[in-house]
Design a protein around this motif. Structure first.
Motif, PDB file in Angstrom:
ATOM      1  N   ARG A 129       0.724  -1.127  -0.088  1.00  0.00           N
ATOM      2  CA  ARG A 129      -0.126  -0.172   0.108  1.00  0.00           C
ATOM      3  C   ARG A 129       0.623   1.335   0.091  1.00  0.00           C
ATOM      4  O   ARG A 129       0.576   2.026  -0.877  1.00  0.00           O
ATOM      5  CB  ARG A 129      -0.936  -0.108   1.377  1.00  0.00           C
ATOM      6  N   LEU A 130       2.459   1.108   0.926  1.00  0.00           N
ATOM      7  CA  LEU A 130       2.801   2.510   0.929  1.00  0.00           C
ATOM      8  C   LEU A 130       3.182   2.637  -0.540  1.00  0.00           C
ATOM      9  O   LEU A 130       4.219   3.784  -1.013  1.00  0.00           O
ATOM     10  CB  LEU A 130       3.789   2.030   2.160  1.00  0.00           C
ATOM     11  N   GLN A 131       4.020   1.322  -1.145  1.00  0.00           N
ATOM     12  CA  GLN A 131       4.522   1.543  -2.508  1.00  0.00           C
ATOM     13  C   GLN A 131       3.619   2.426  -3.241  1.00  0.00           C
ATOM     14  O   GLN A 131       4.339   2.842  -4.604  1.00  0.00           O
ATOM     15  CB  GLN A 131       5.222   0.403  -2.468  1.00  0.00           C
ATOM     16  N   SER A 132       2.316   1.717  -3.643  1.00  0.00           N
ATOM     17  CA  SER A 132       1.689   2.346  -4.493  1.00  0.00           C
ATOM     18  C   SER A 132       1.270   3.602  -4.265  1.00  0.00           C
ATOM     19  O   SER A 132       1.430   4.368  -5.054  1.00  0.00           O
ATOM     20  CB  SER A 132       0.192   1.392  -4.485  1.00  0.00           C
ATOM     21  N   LYS A 133       1.154   4.068  -2.904  1.00  0.00           N
ATOM     22  CA  LYS A 133       1.096   5.706  -2.769  1.00  0.00           C
ATOM     23  C   LYS A 133       2.069   6.461  -3.158  1.00  0.00           C
ATOM     24  O   LYS A 133       2.376   7.552  -3.812  1.00  0.00           O
ATOM     25  CB  LYS A 133       0.977   5.792  -1.476  1.00  0.00           C
ATOM     26  N   LEU A 134       3.014   5.486  -2.785  1.00  0.00           N
ATOM     27  CA  LEU A 134       5.137   6.651  -3.607  1.00  0.00           C
ATOM     28  C   LEU A 134       5.065   6.429  -4.609  1.00  0.00           C
ATOM     29  O   LEU A 134       4.849   7.487  -5.475  1.00  0.00           O
ATOM     30  CB  LEU A 134       6.298   6.014  -2.731  1.00  0.00           C
ATOM     31  N   ASP A 135       4.026   5.568  -5.524  1.00  0.00           N
ATOM     32  CA  ASP A 135       4.634   5.651  -6.798  1.00  0.00           C
ATOM     33  C   ASP A 135       3.862   6.871  -7.884  1.00  0.00           C
ATOM     34  O   ASP A 135       3.685   7.504  -8.569  1.00  0.00           O
ATOM     35  CB  ASP A 135       3.919   3.697  -7.954  1.00  0.00           C
ATOM     36  N   ALA A 136       1.928   6.451  -7.439  1.00  0.00           N
ATOM     37  CA  ALA A 136       1.318   7.715  -7.603  1.00  0.00           C
ATOM     38  C   ALA A 136       1.757   8.932  -7.415  1.00  0.00           C
ATOM     39  O   ALA A 136       1.386   9.705  -8.472  1.00  0.00           O
ATOM     40  CB  ALA A 136       0.384   6.798  -7.033  1.00  0.00           C
ATOM     41  N   LYS A 137       2.482   8.893  -6.256  1.00  0.00           N
ATOM     42  CA  LYS A 137       2.600  10.542  -5.829  1.00  0.00           C
ATOM     43  C   LYS A 137       4.290  10.636  -6.983  1.00  0.00           C
ATOM     44  O   LYS A 137       4.033  11.536  -7.419  1.00  0.00           O
ATOM     45  CB  LYS A 137       3.651  10.216  -3.865  1.00  0.00           C
ATOM     46  N   ARG A 138       4.592  10.213  -7.128  1.00  0.00           N
ATOM     47  CA  ARG A 138       6.049  10.060  -8.347  1.00  0.00           C
ATOM     48  C   ARG A 138       5.214  10.901 -10.004  1.00  0.00           C
ATOM     49  O   ARG A 138       5.857  10.793 -10.078  1.00  0.00           O
ATOM     50  CB  ARG A 138       7.275   9.028  -7.935  1.00  0.00           C
ATOM     51  N   LYS A 139       4.343   9.387 -10.215  1.00  0.00           N
ATOM     52  CA  LYS A 139       3.439  10.132 -11.405  1.00  0.00           C
ATOM     53  C   LYS A 139       2.948  11.348 -11.190  1.00  0.00           C
ATOM     54  O   LYS A 139       3.181  11.791 -12.278  1.00  0.00           O
ATOM     55  CB  LYS A 139       2.782   8.676 -11.838  1.00  0.00           C
TER      56      LYS A 139
END
Length: 143
Positions: A129-139
């Motif tokens: 879940r944390l990795q998906s939030k990080l990926d979304a923010k980077r995108k």
């Protein structure tokens, strides 16, 4: 509290001085009456008409080494005063402490809930879940 010398009251509007004496007609020695042995009056003056330009509280002064003071002055931005820097730093520290306190309260509640029910979220699910939030923010920032 503002100390007003008897001679200085002429500089204040009469109603301000009169209201101040009504609010706190004590002298330096704490005896009612409005005059001390030196003719000075201790009066509480409300600053309602001066609030736009005056601050309502003062942060205590602290003594620091000359090296720290020099280092502090070296990091000030162009046109920034030491007072502005200290005020901004205090505001940021307060905000950080509030976030920290809220985080600690949520962690304590989660721990209590886990001990009460024995149900928890697996580590892999939390990390995903944390990795998906990080990926979304980077995108979002890459756009």
């Amino acid at each position: 509290m503002v100390i007003i010398a008897a001679k200085a009251r002429a500089r204040l509007p009469r109603r301000v001085f009169r209201n101040a004496l009504r609010a706190n007609p004590f002298t330096f020695d704490g005896v009612p009456g409005g005059r001390s042995h030196r003719g000075c009056v201790l009066a509480s003056v409300t600053h309602t008409q001066y609030n736009a330009v005056m601050k309502t509280a003062v942060i205590p002064q602290i003594r620091v080494e000359p090296e720290l003071r020099a280092e502090l002055e070296s990091v000030l931005n162009q046109g920034e005063t030491l007072t502005e820097f200290v005020e901004a730093t205090v505001r940021n520290a307060i905000a950080f402490r509030r976030v920290q306190t809220d985080f600690h309260a949520r962690a304590q509640a989660a721990s209590a809930e886990y001990h009460r029910t024995g149900v928890s979220v697996p580590v892999d699910a939390v990390l995903d879940r944390l990795q998906s939030k990080l990926d979304a923010k980077r995108k979002k920032l890459a756009r």
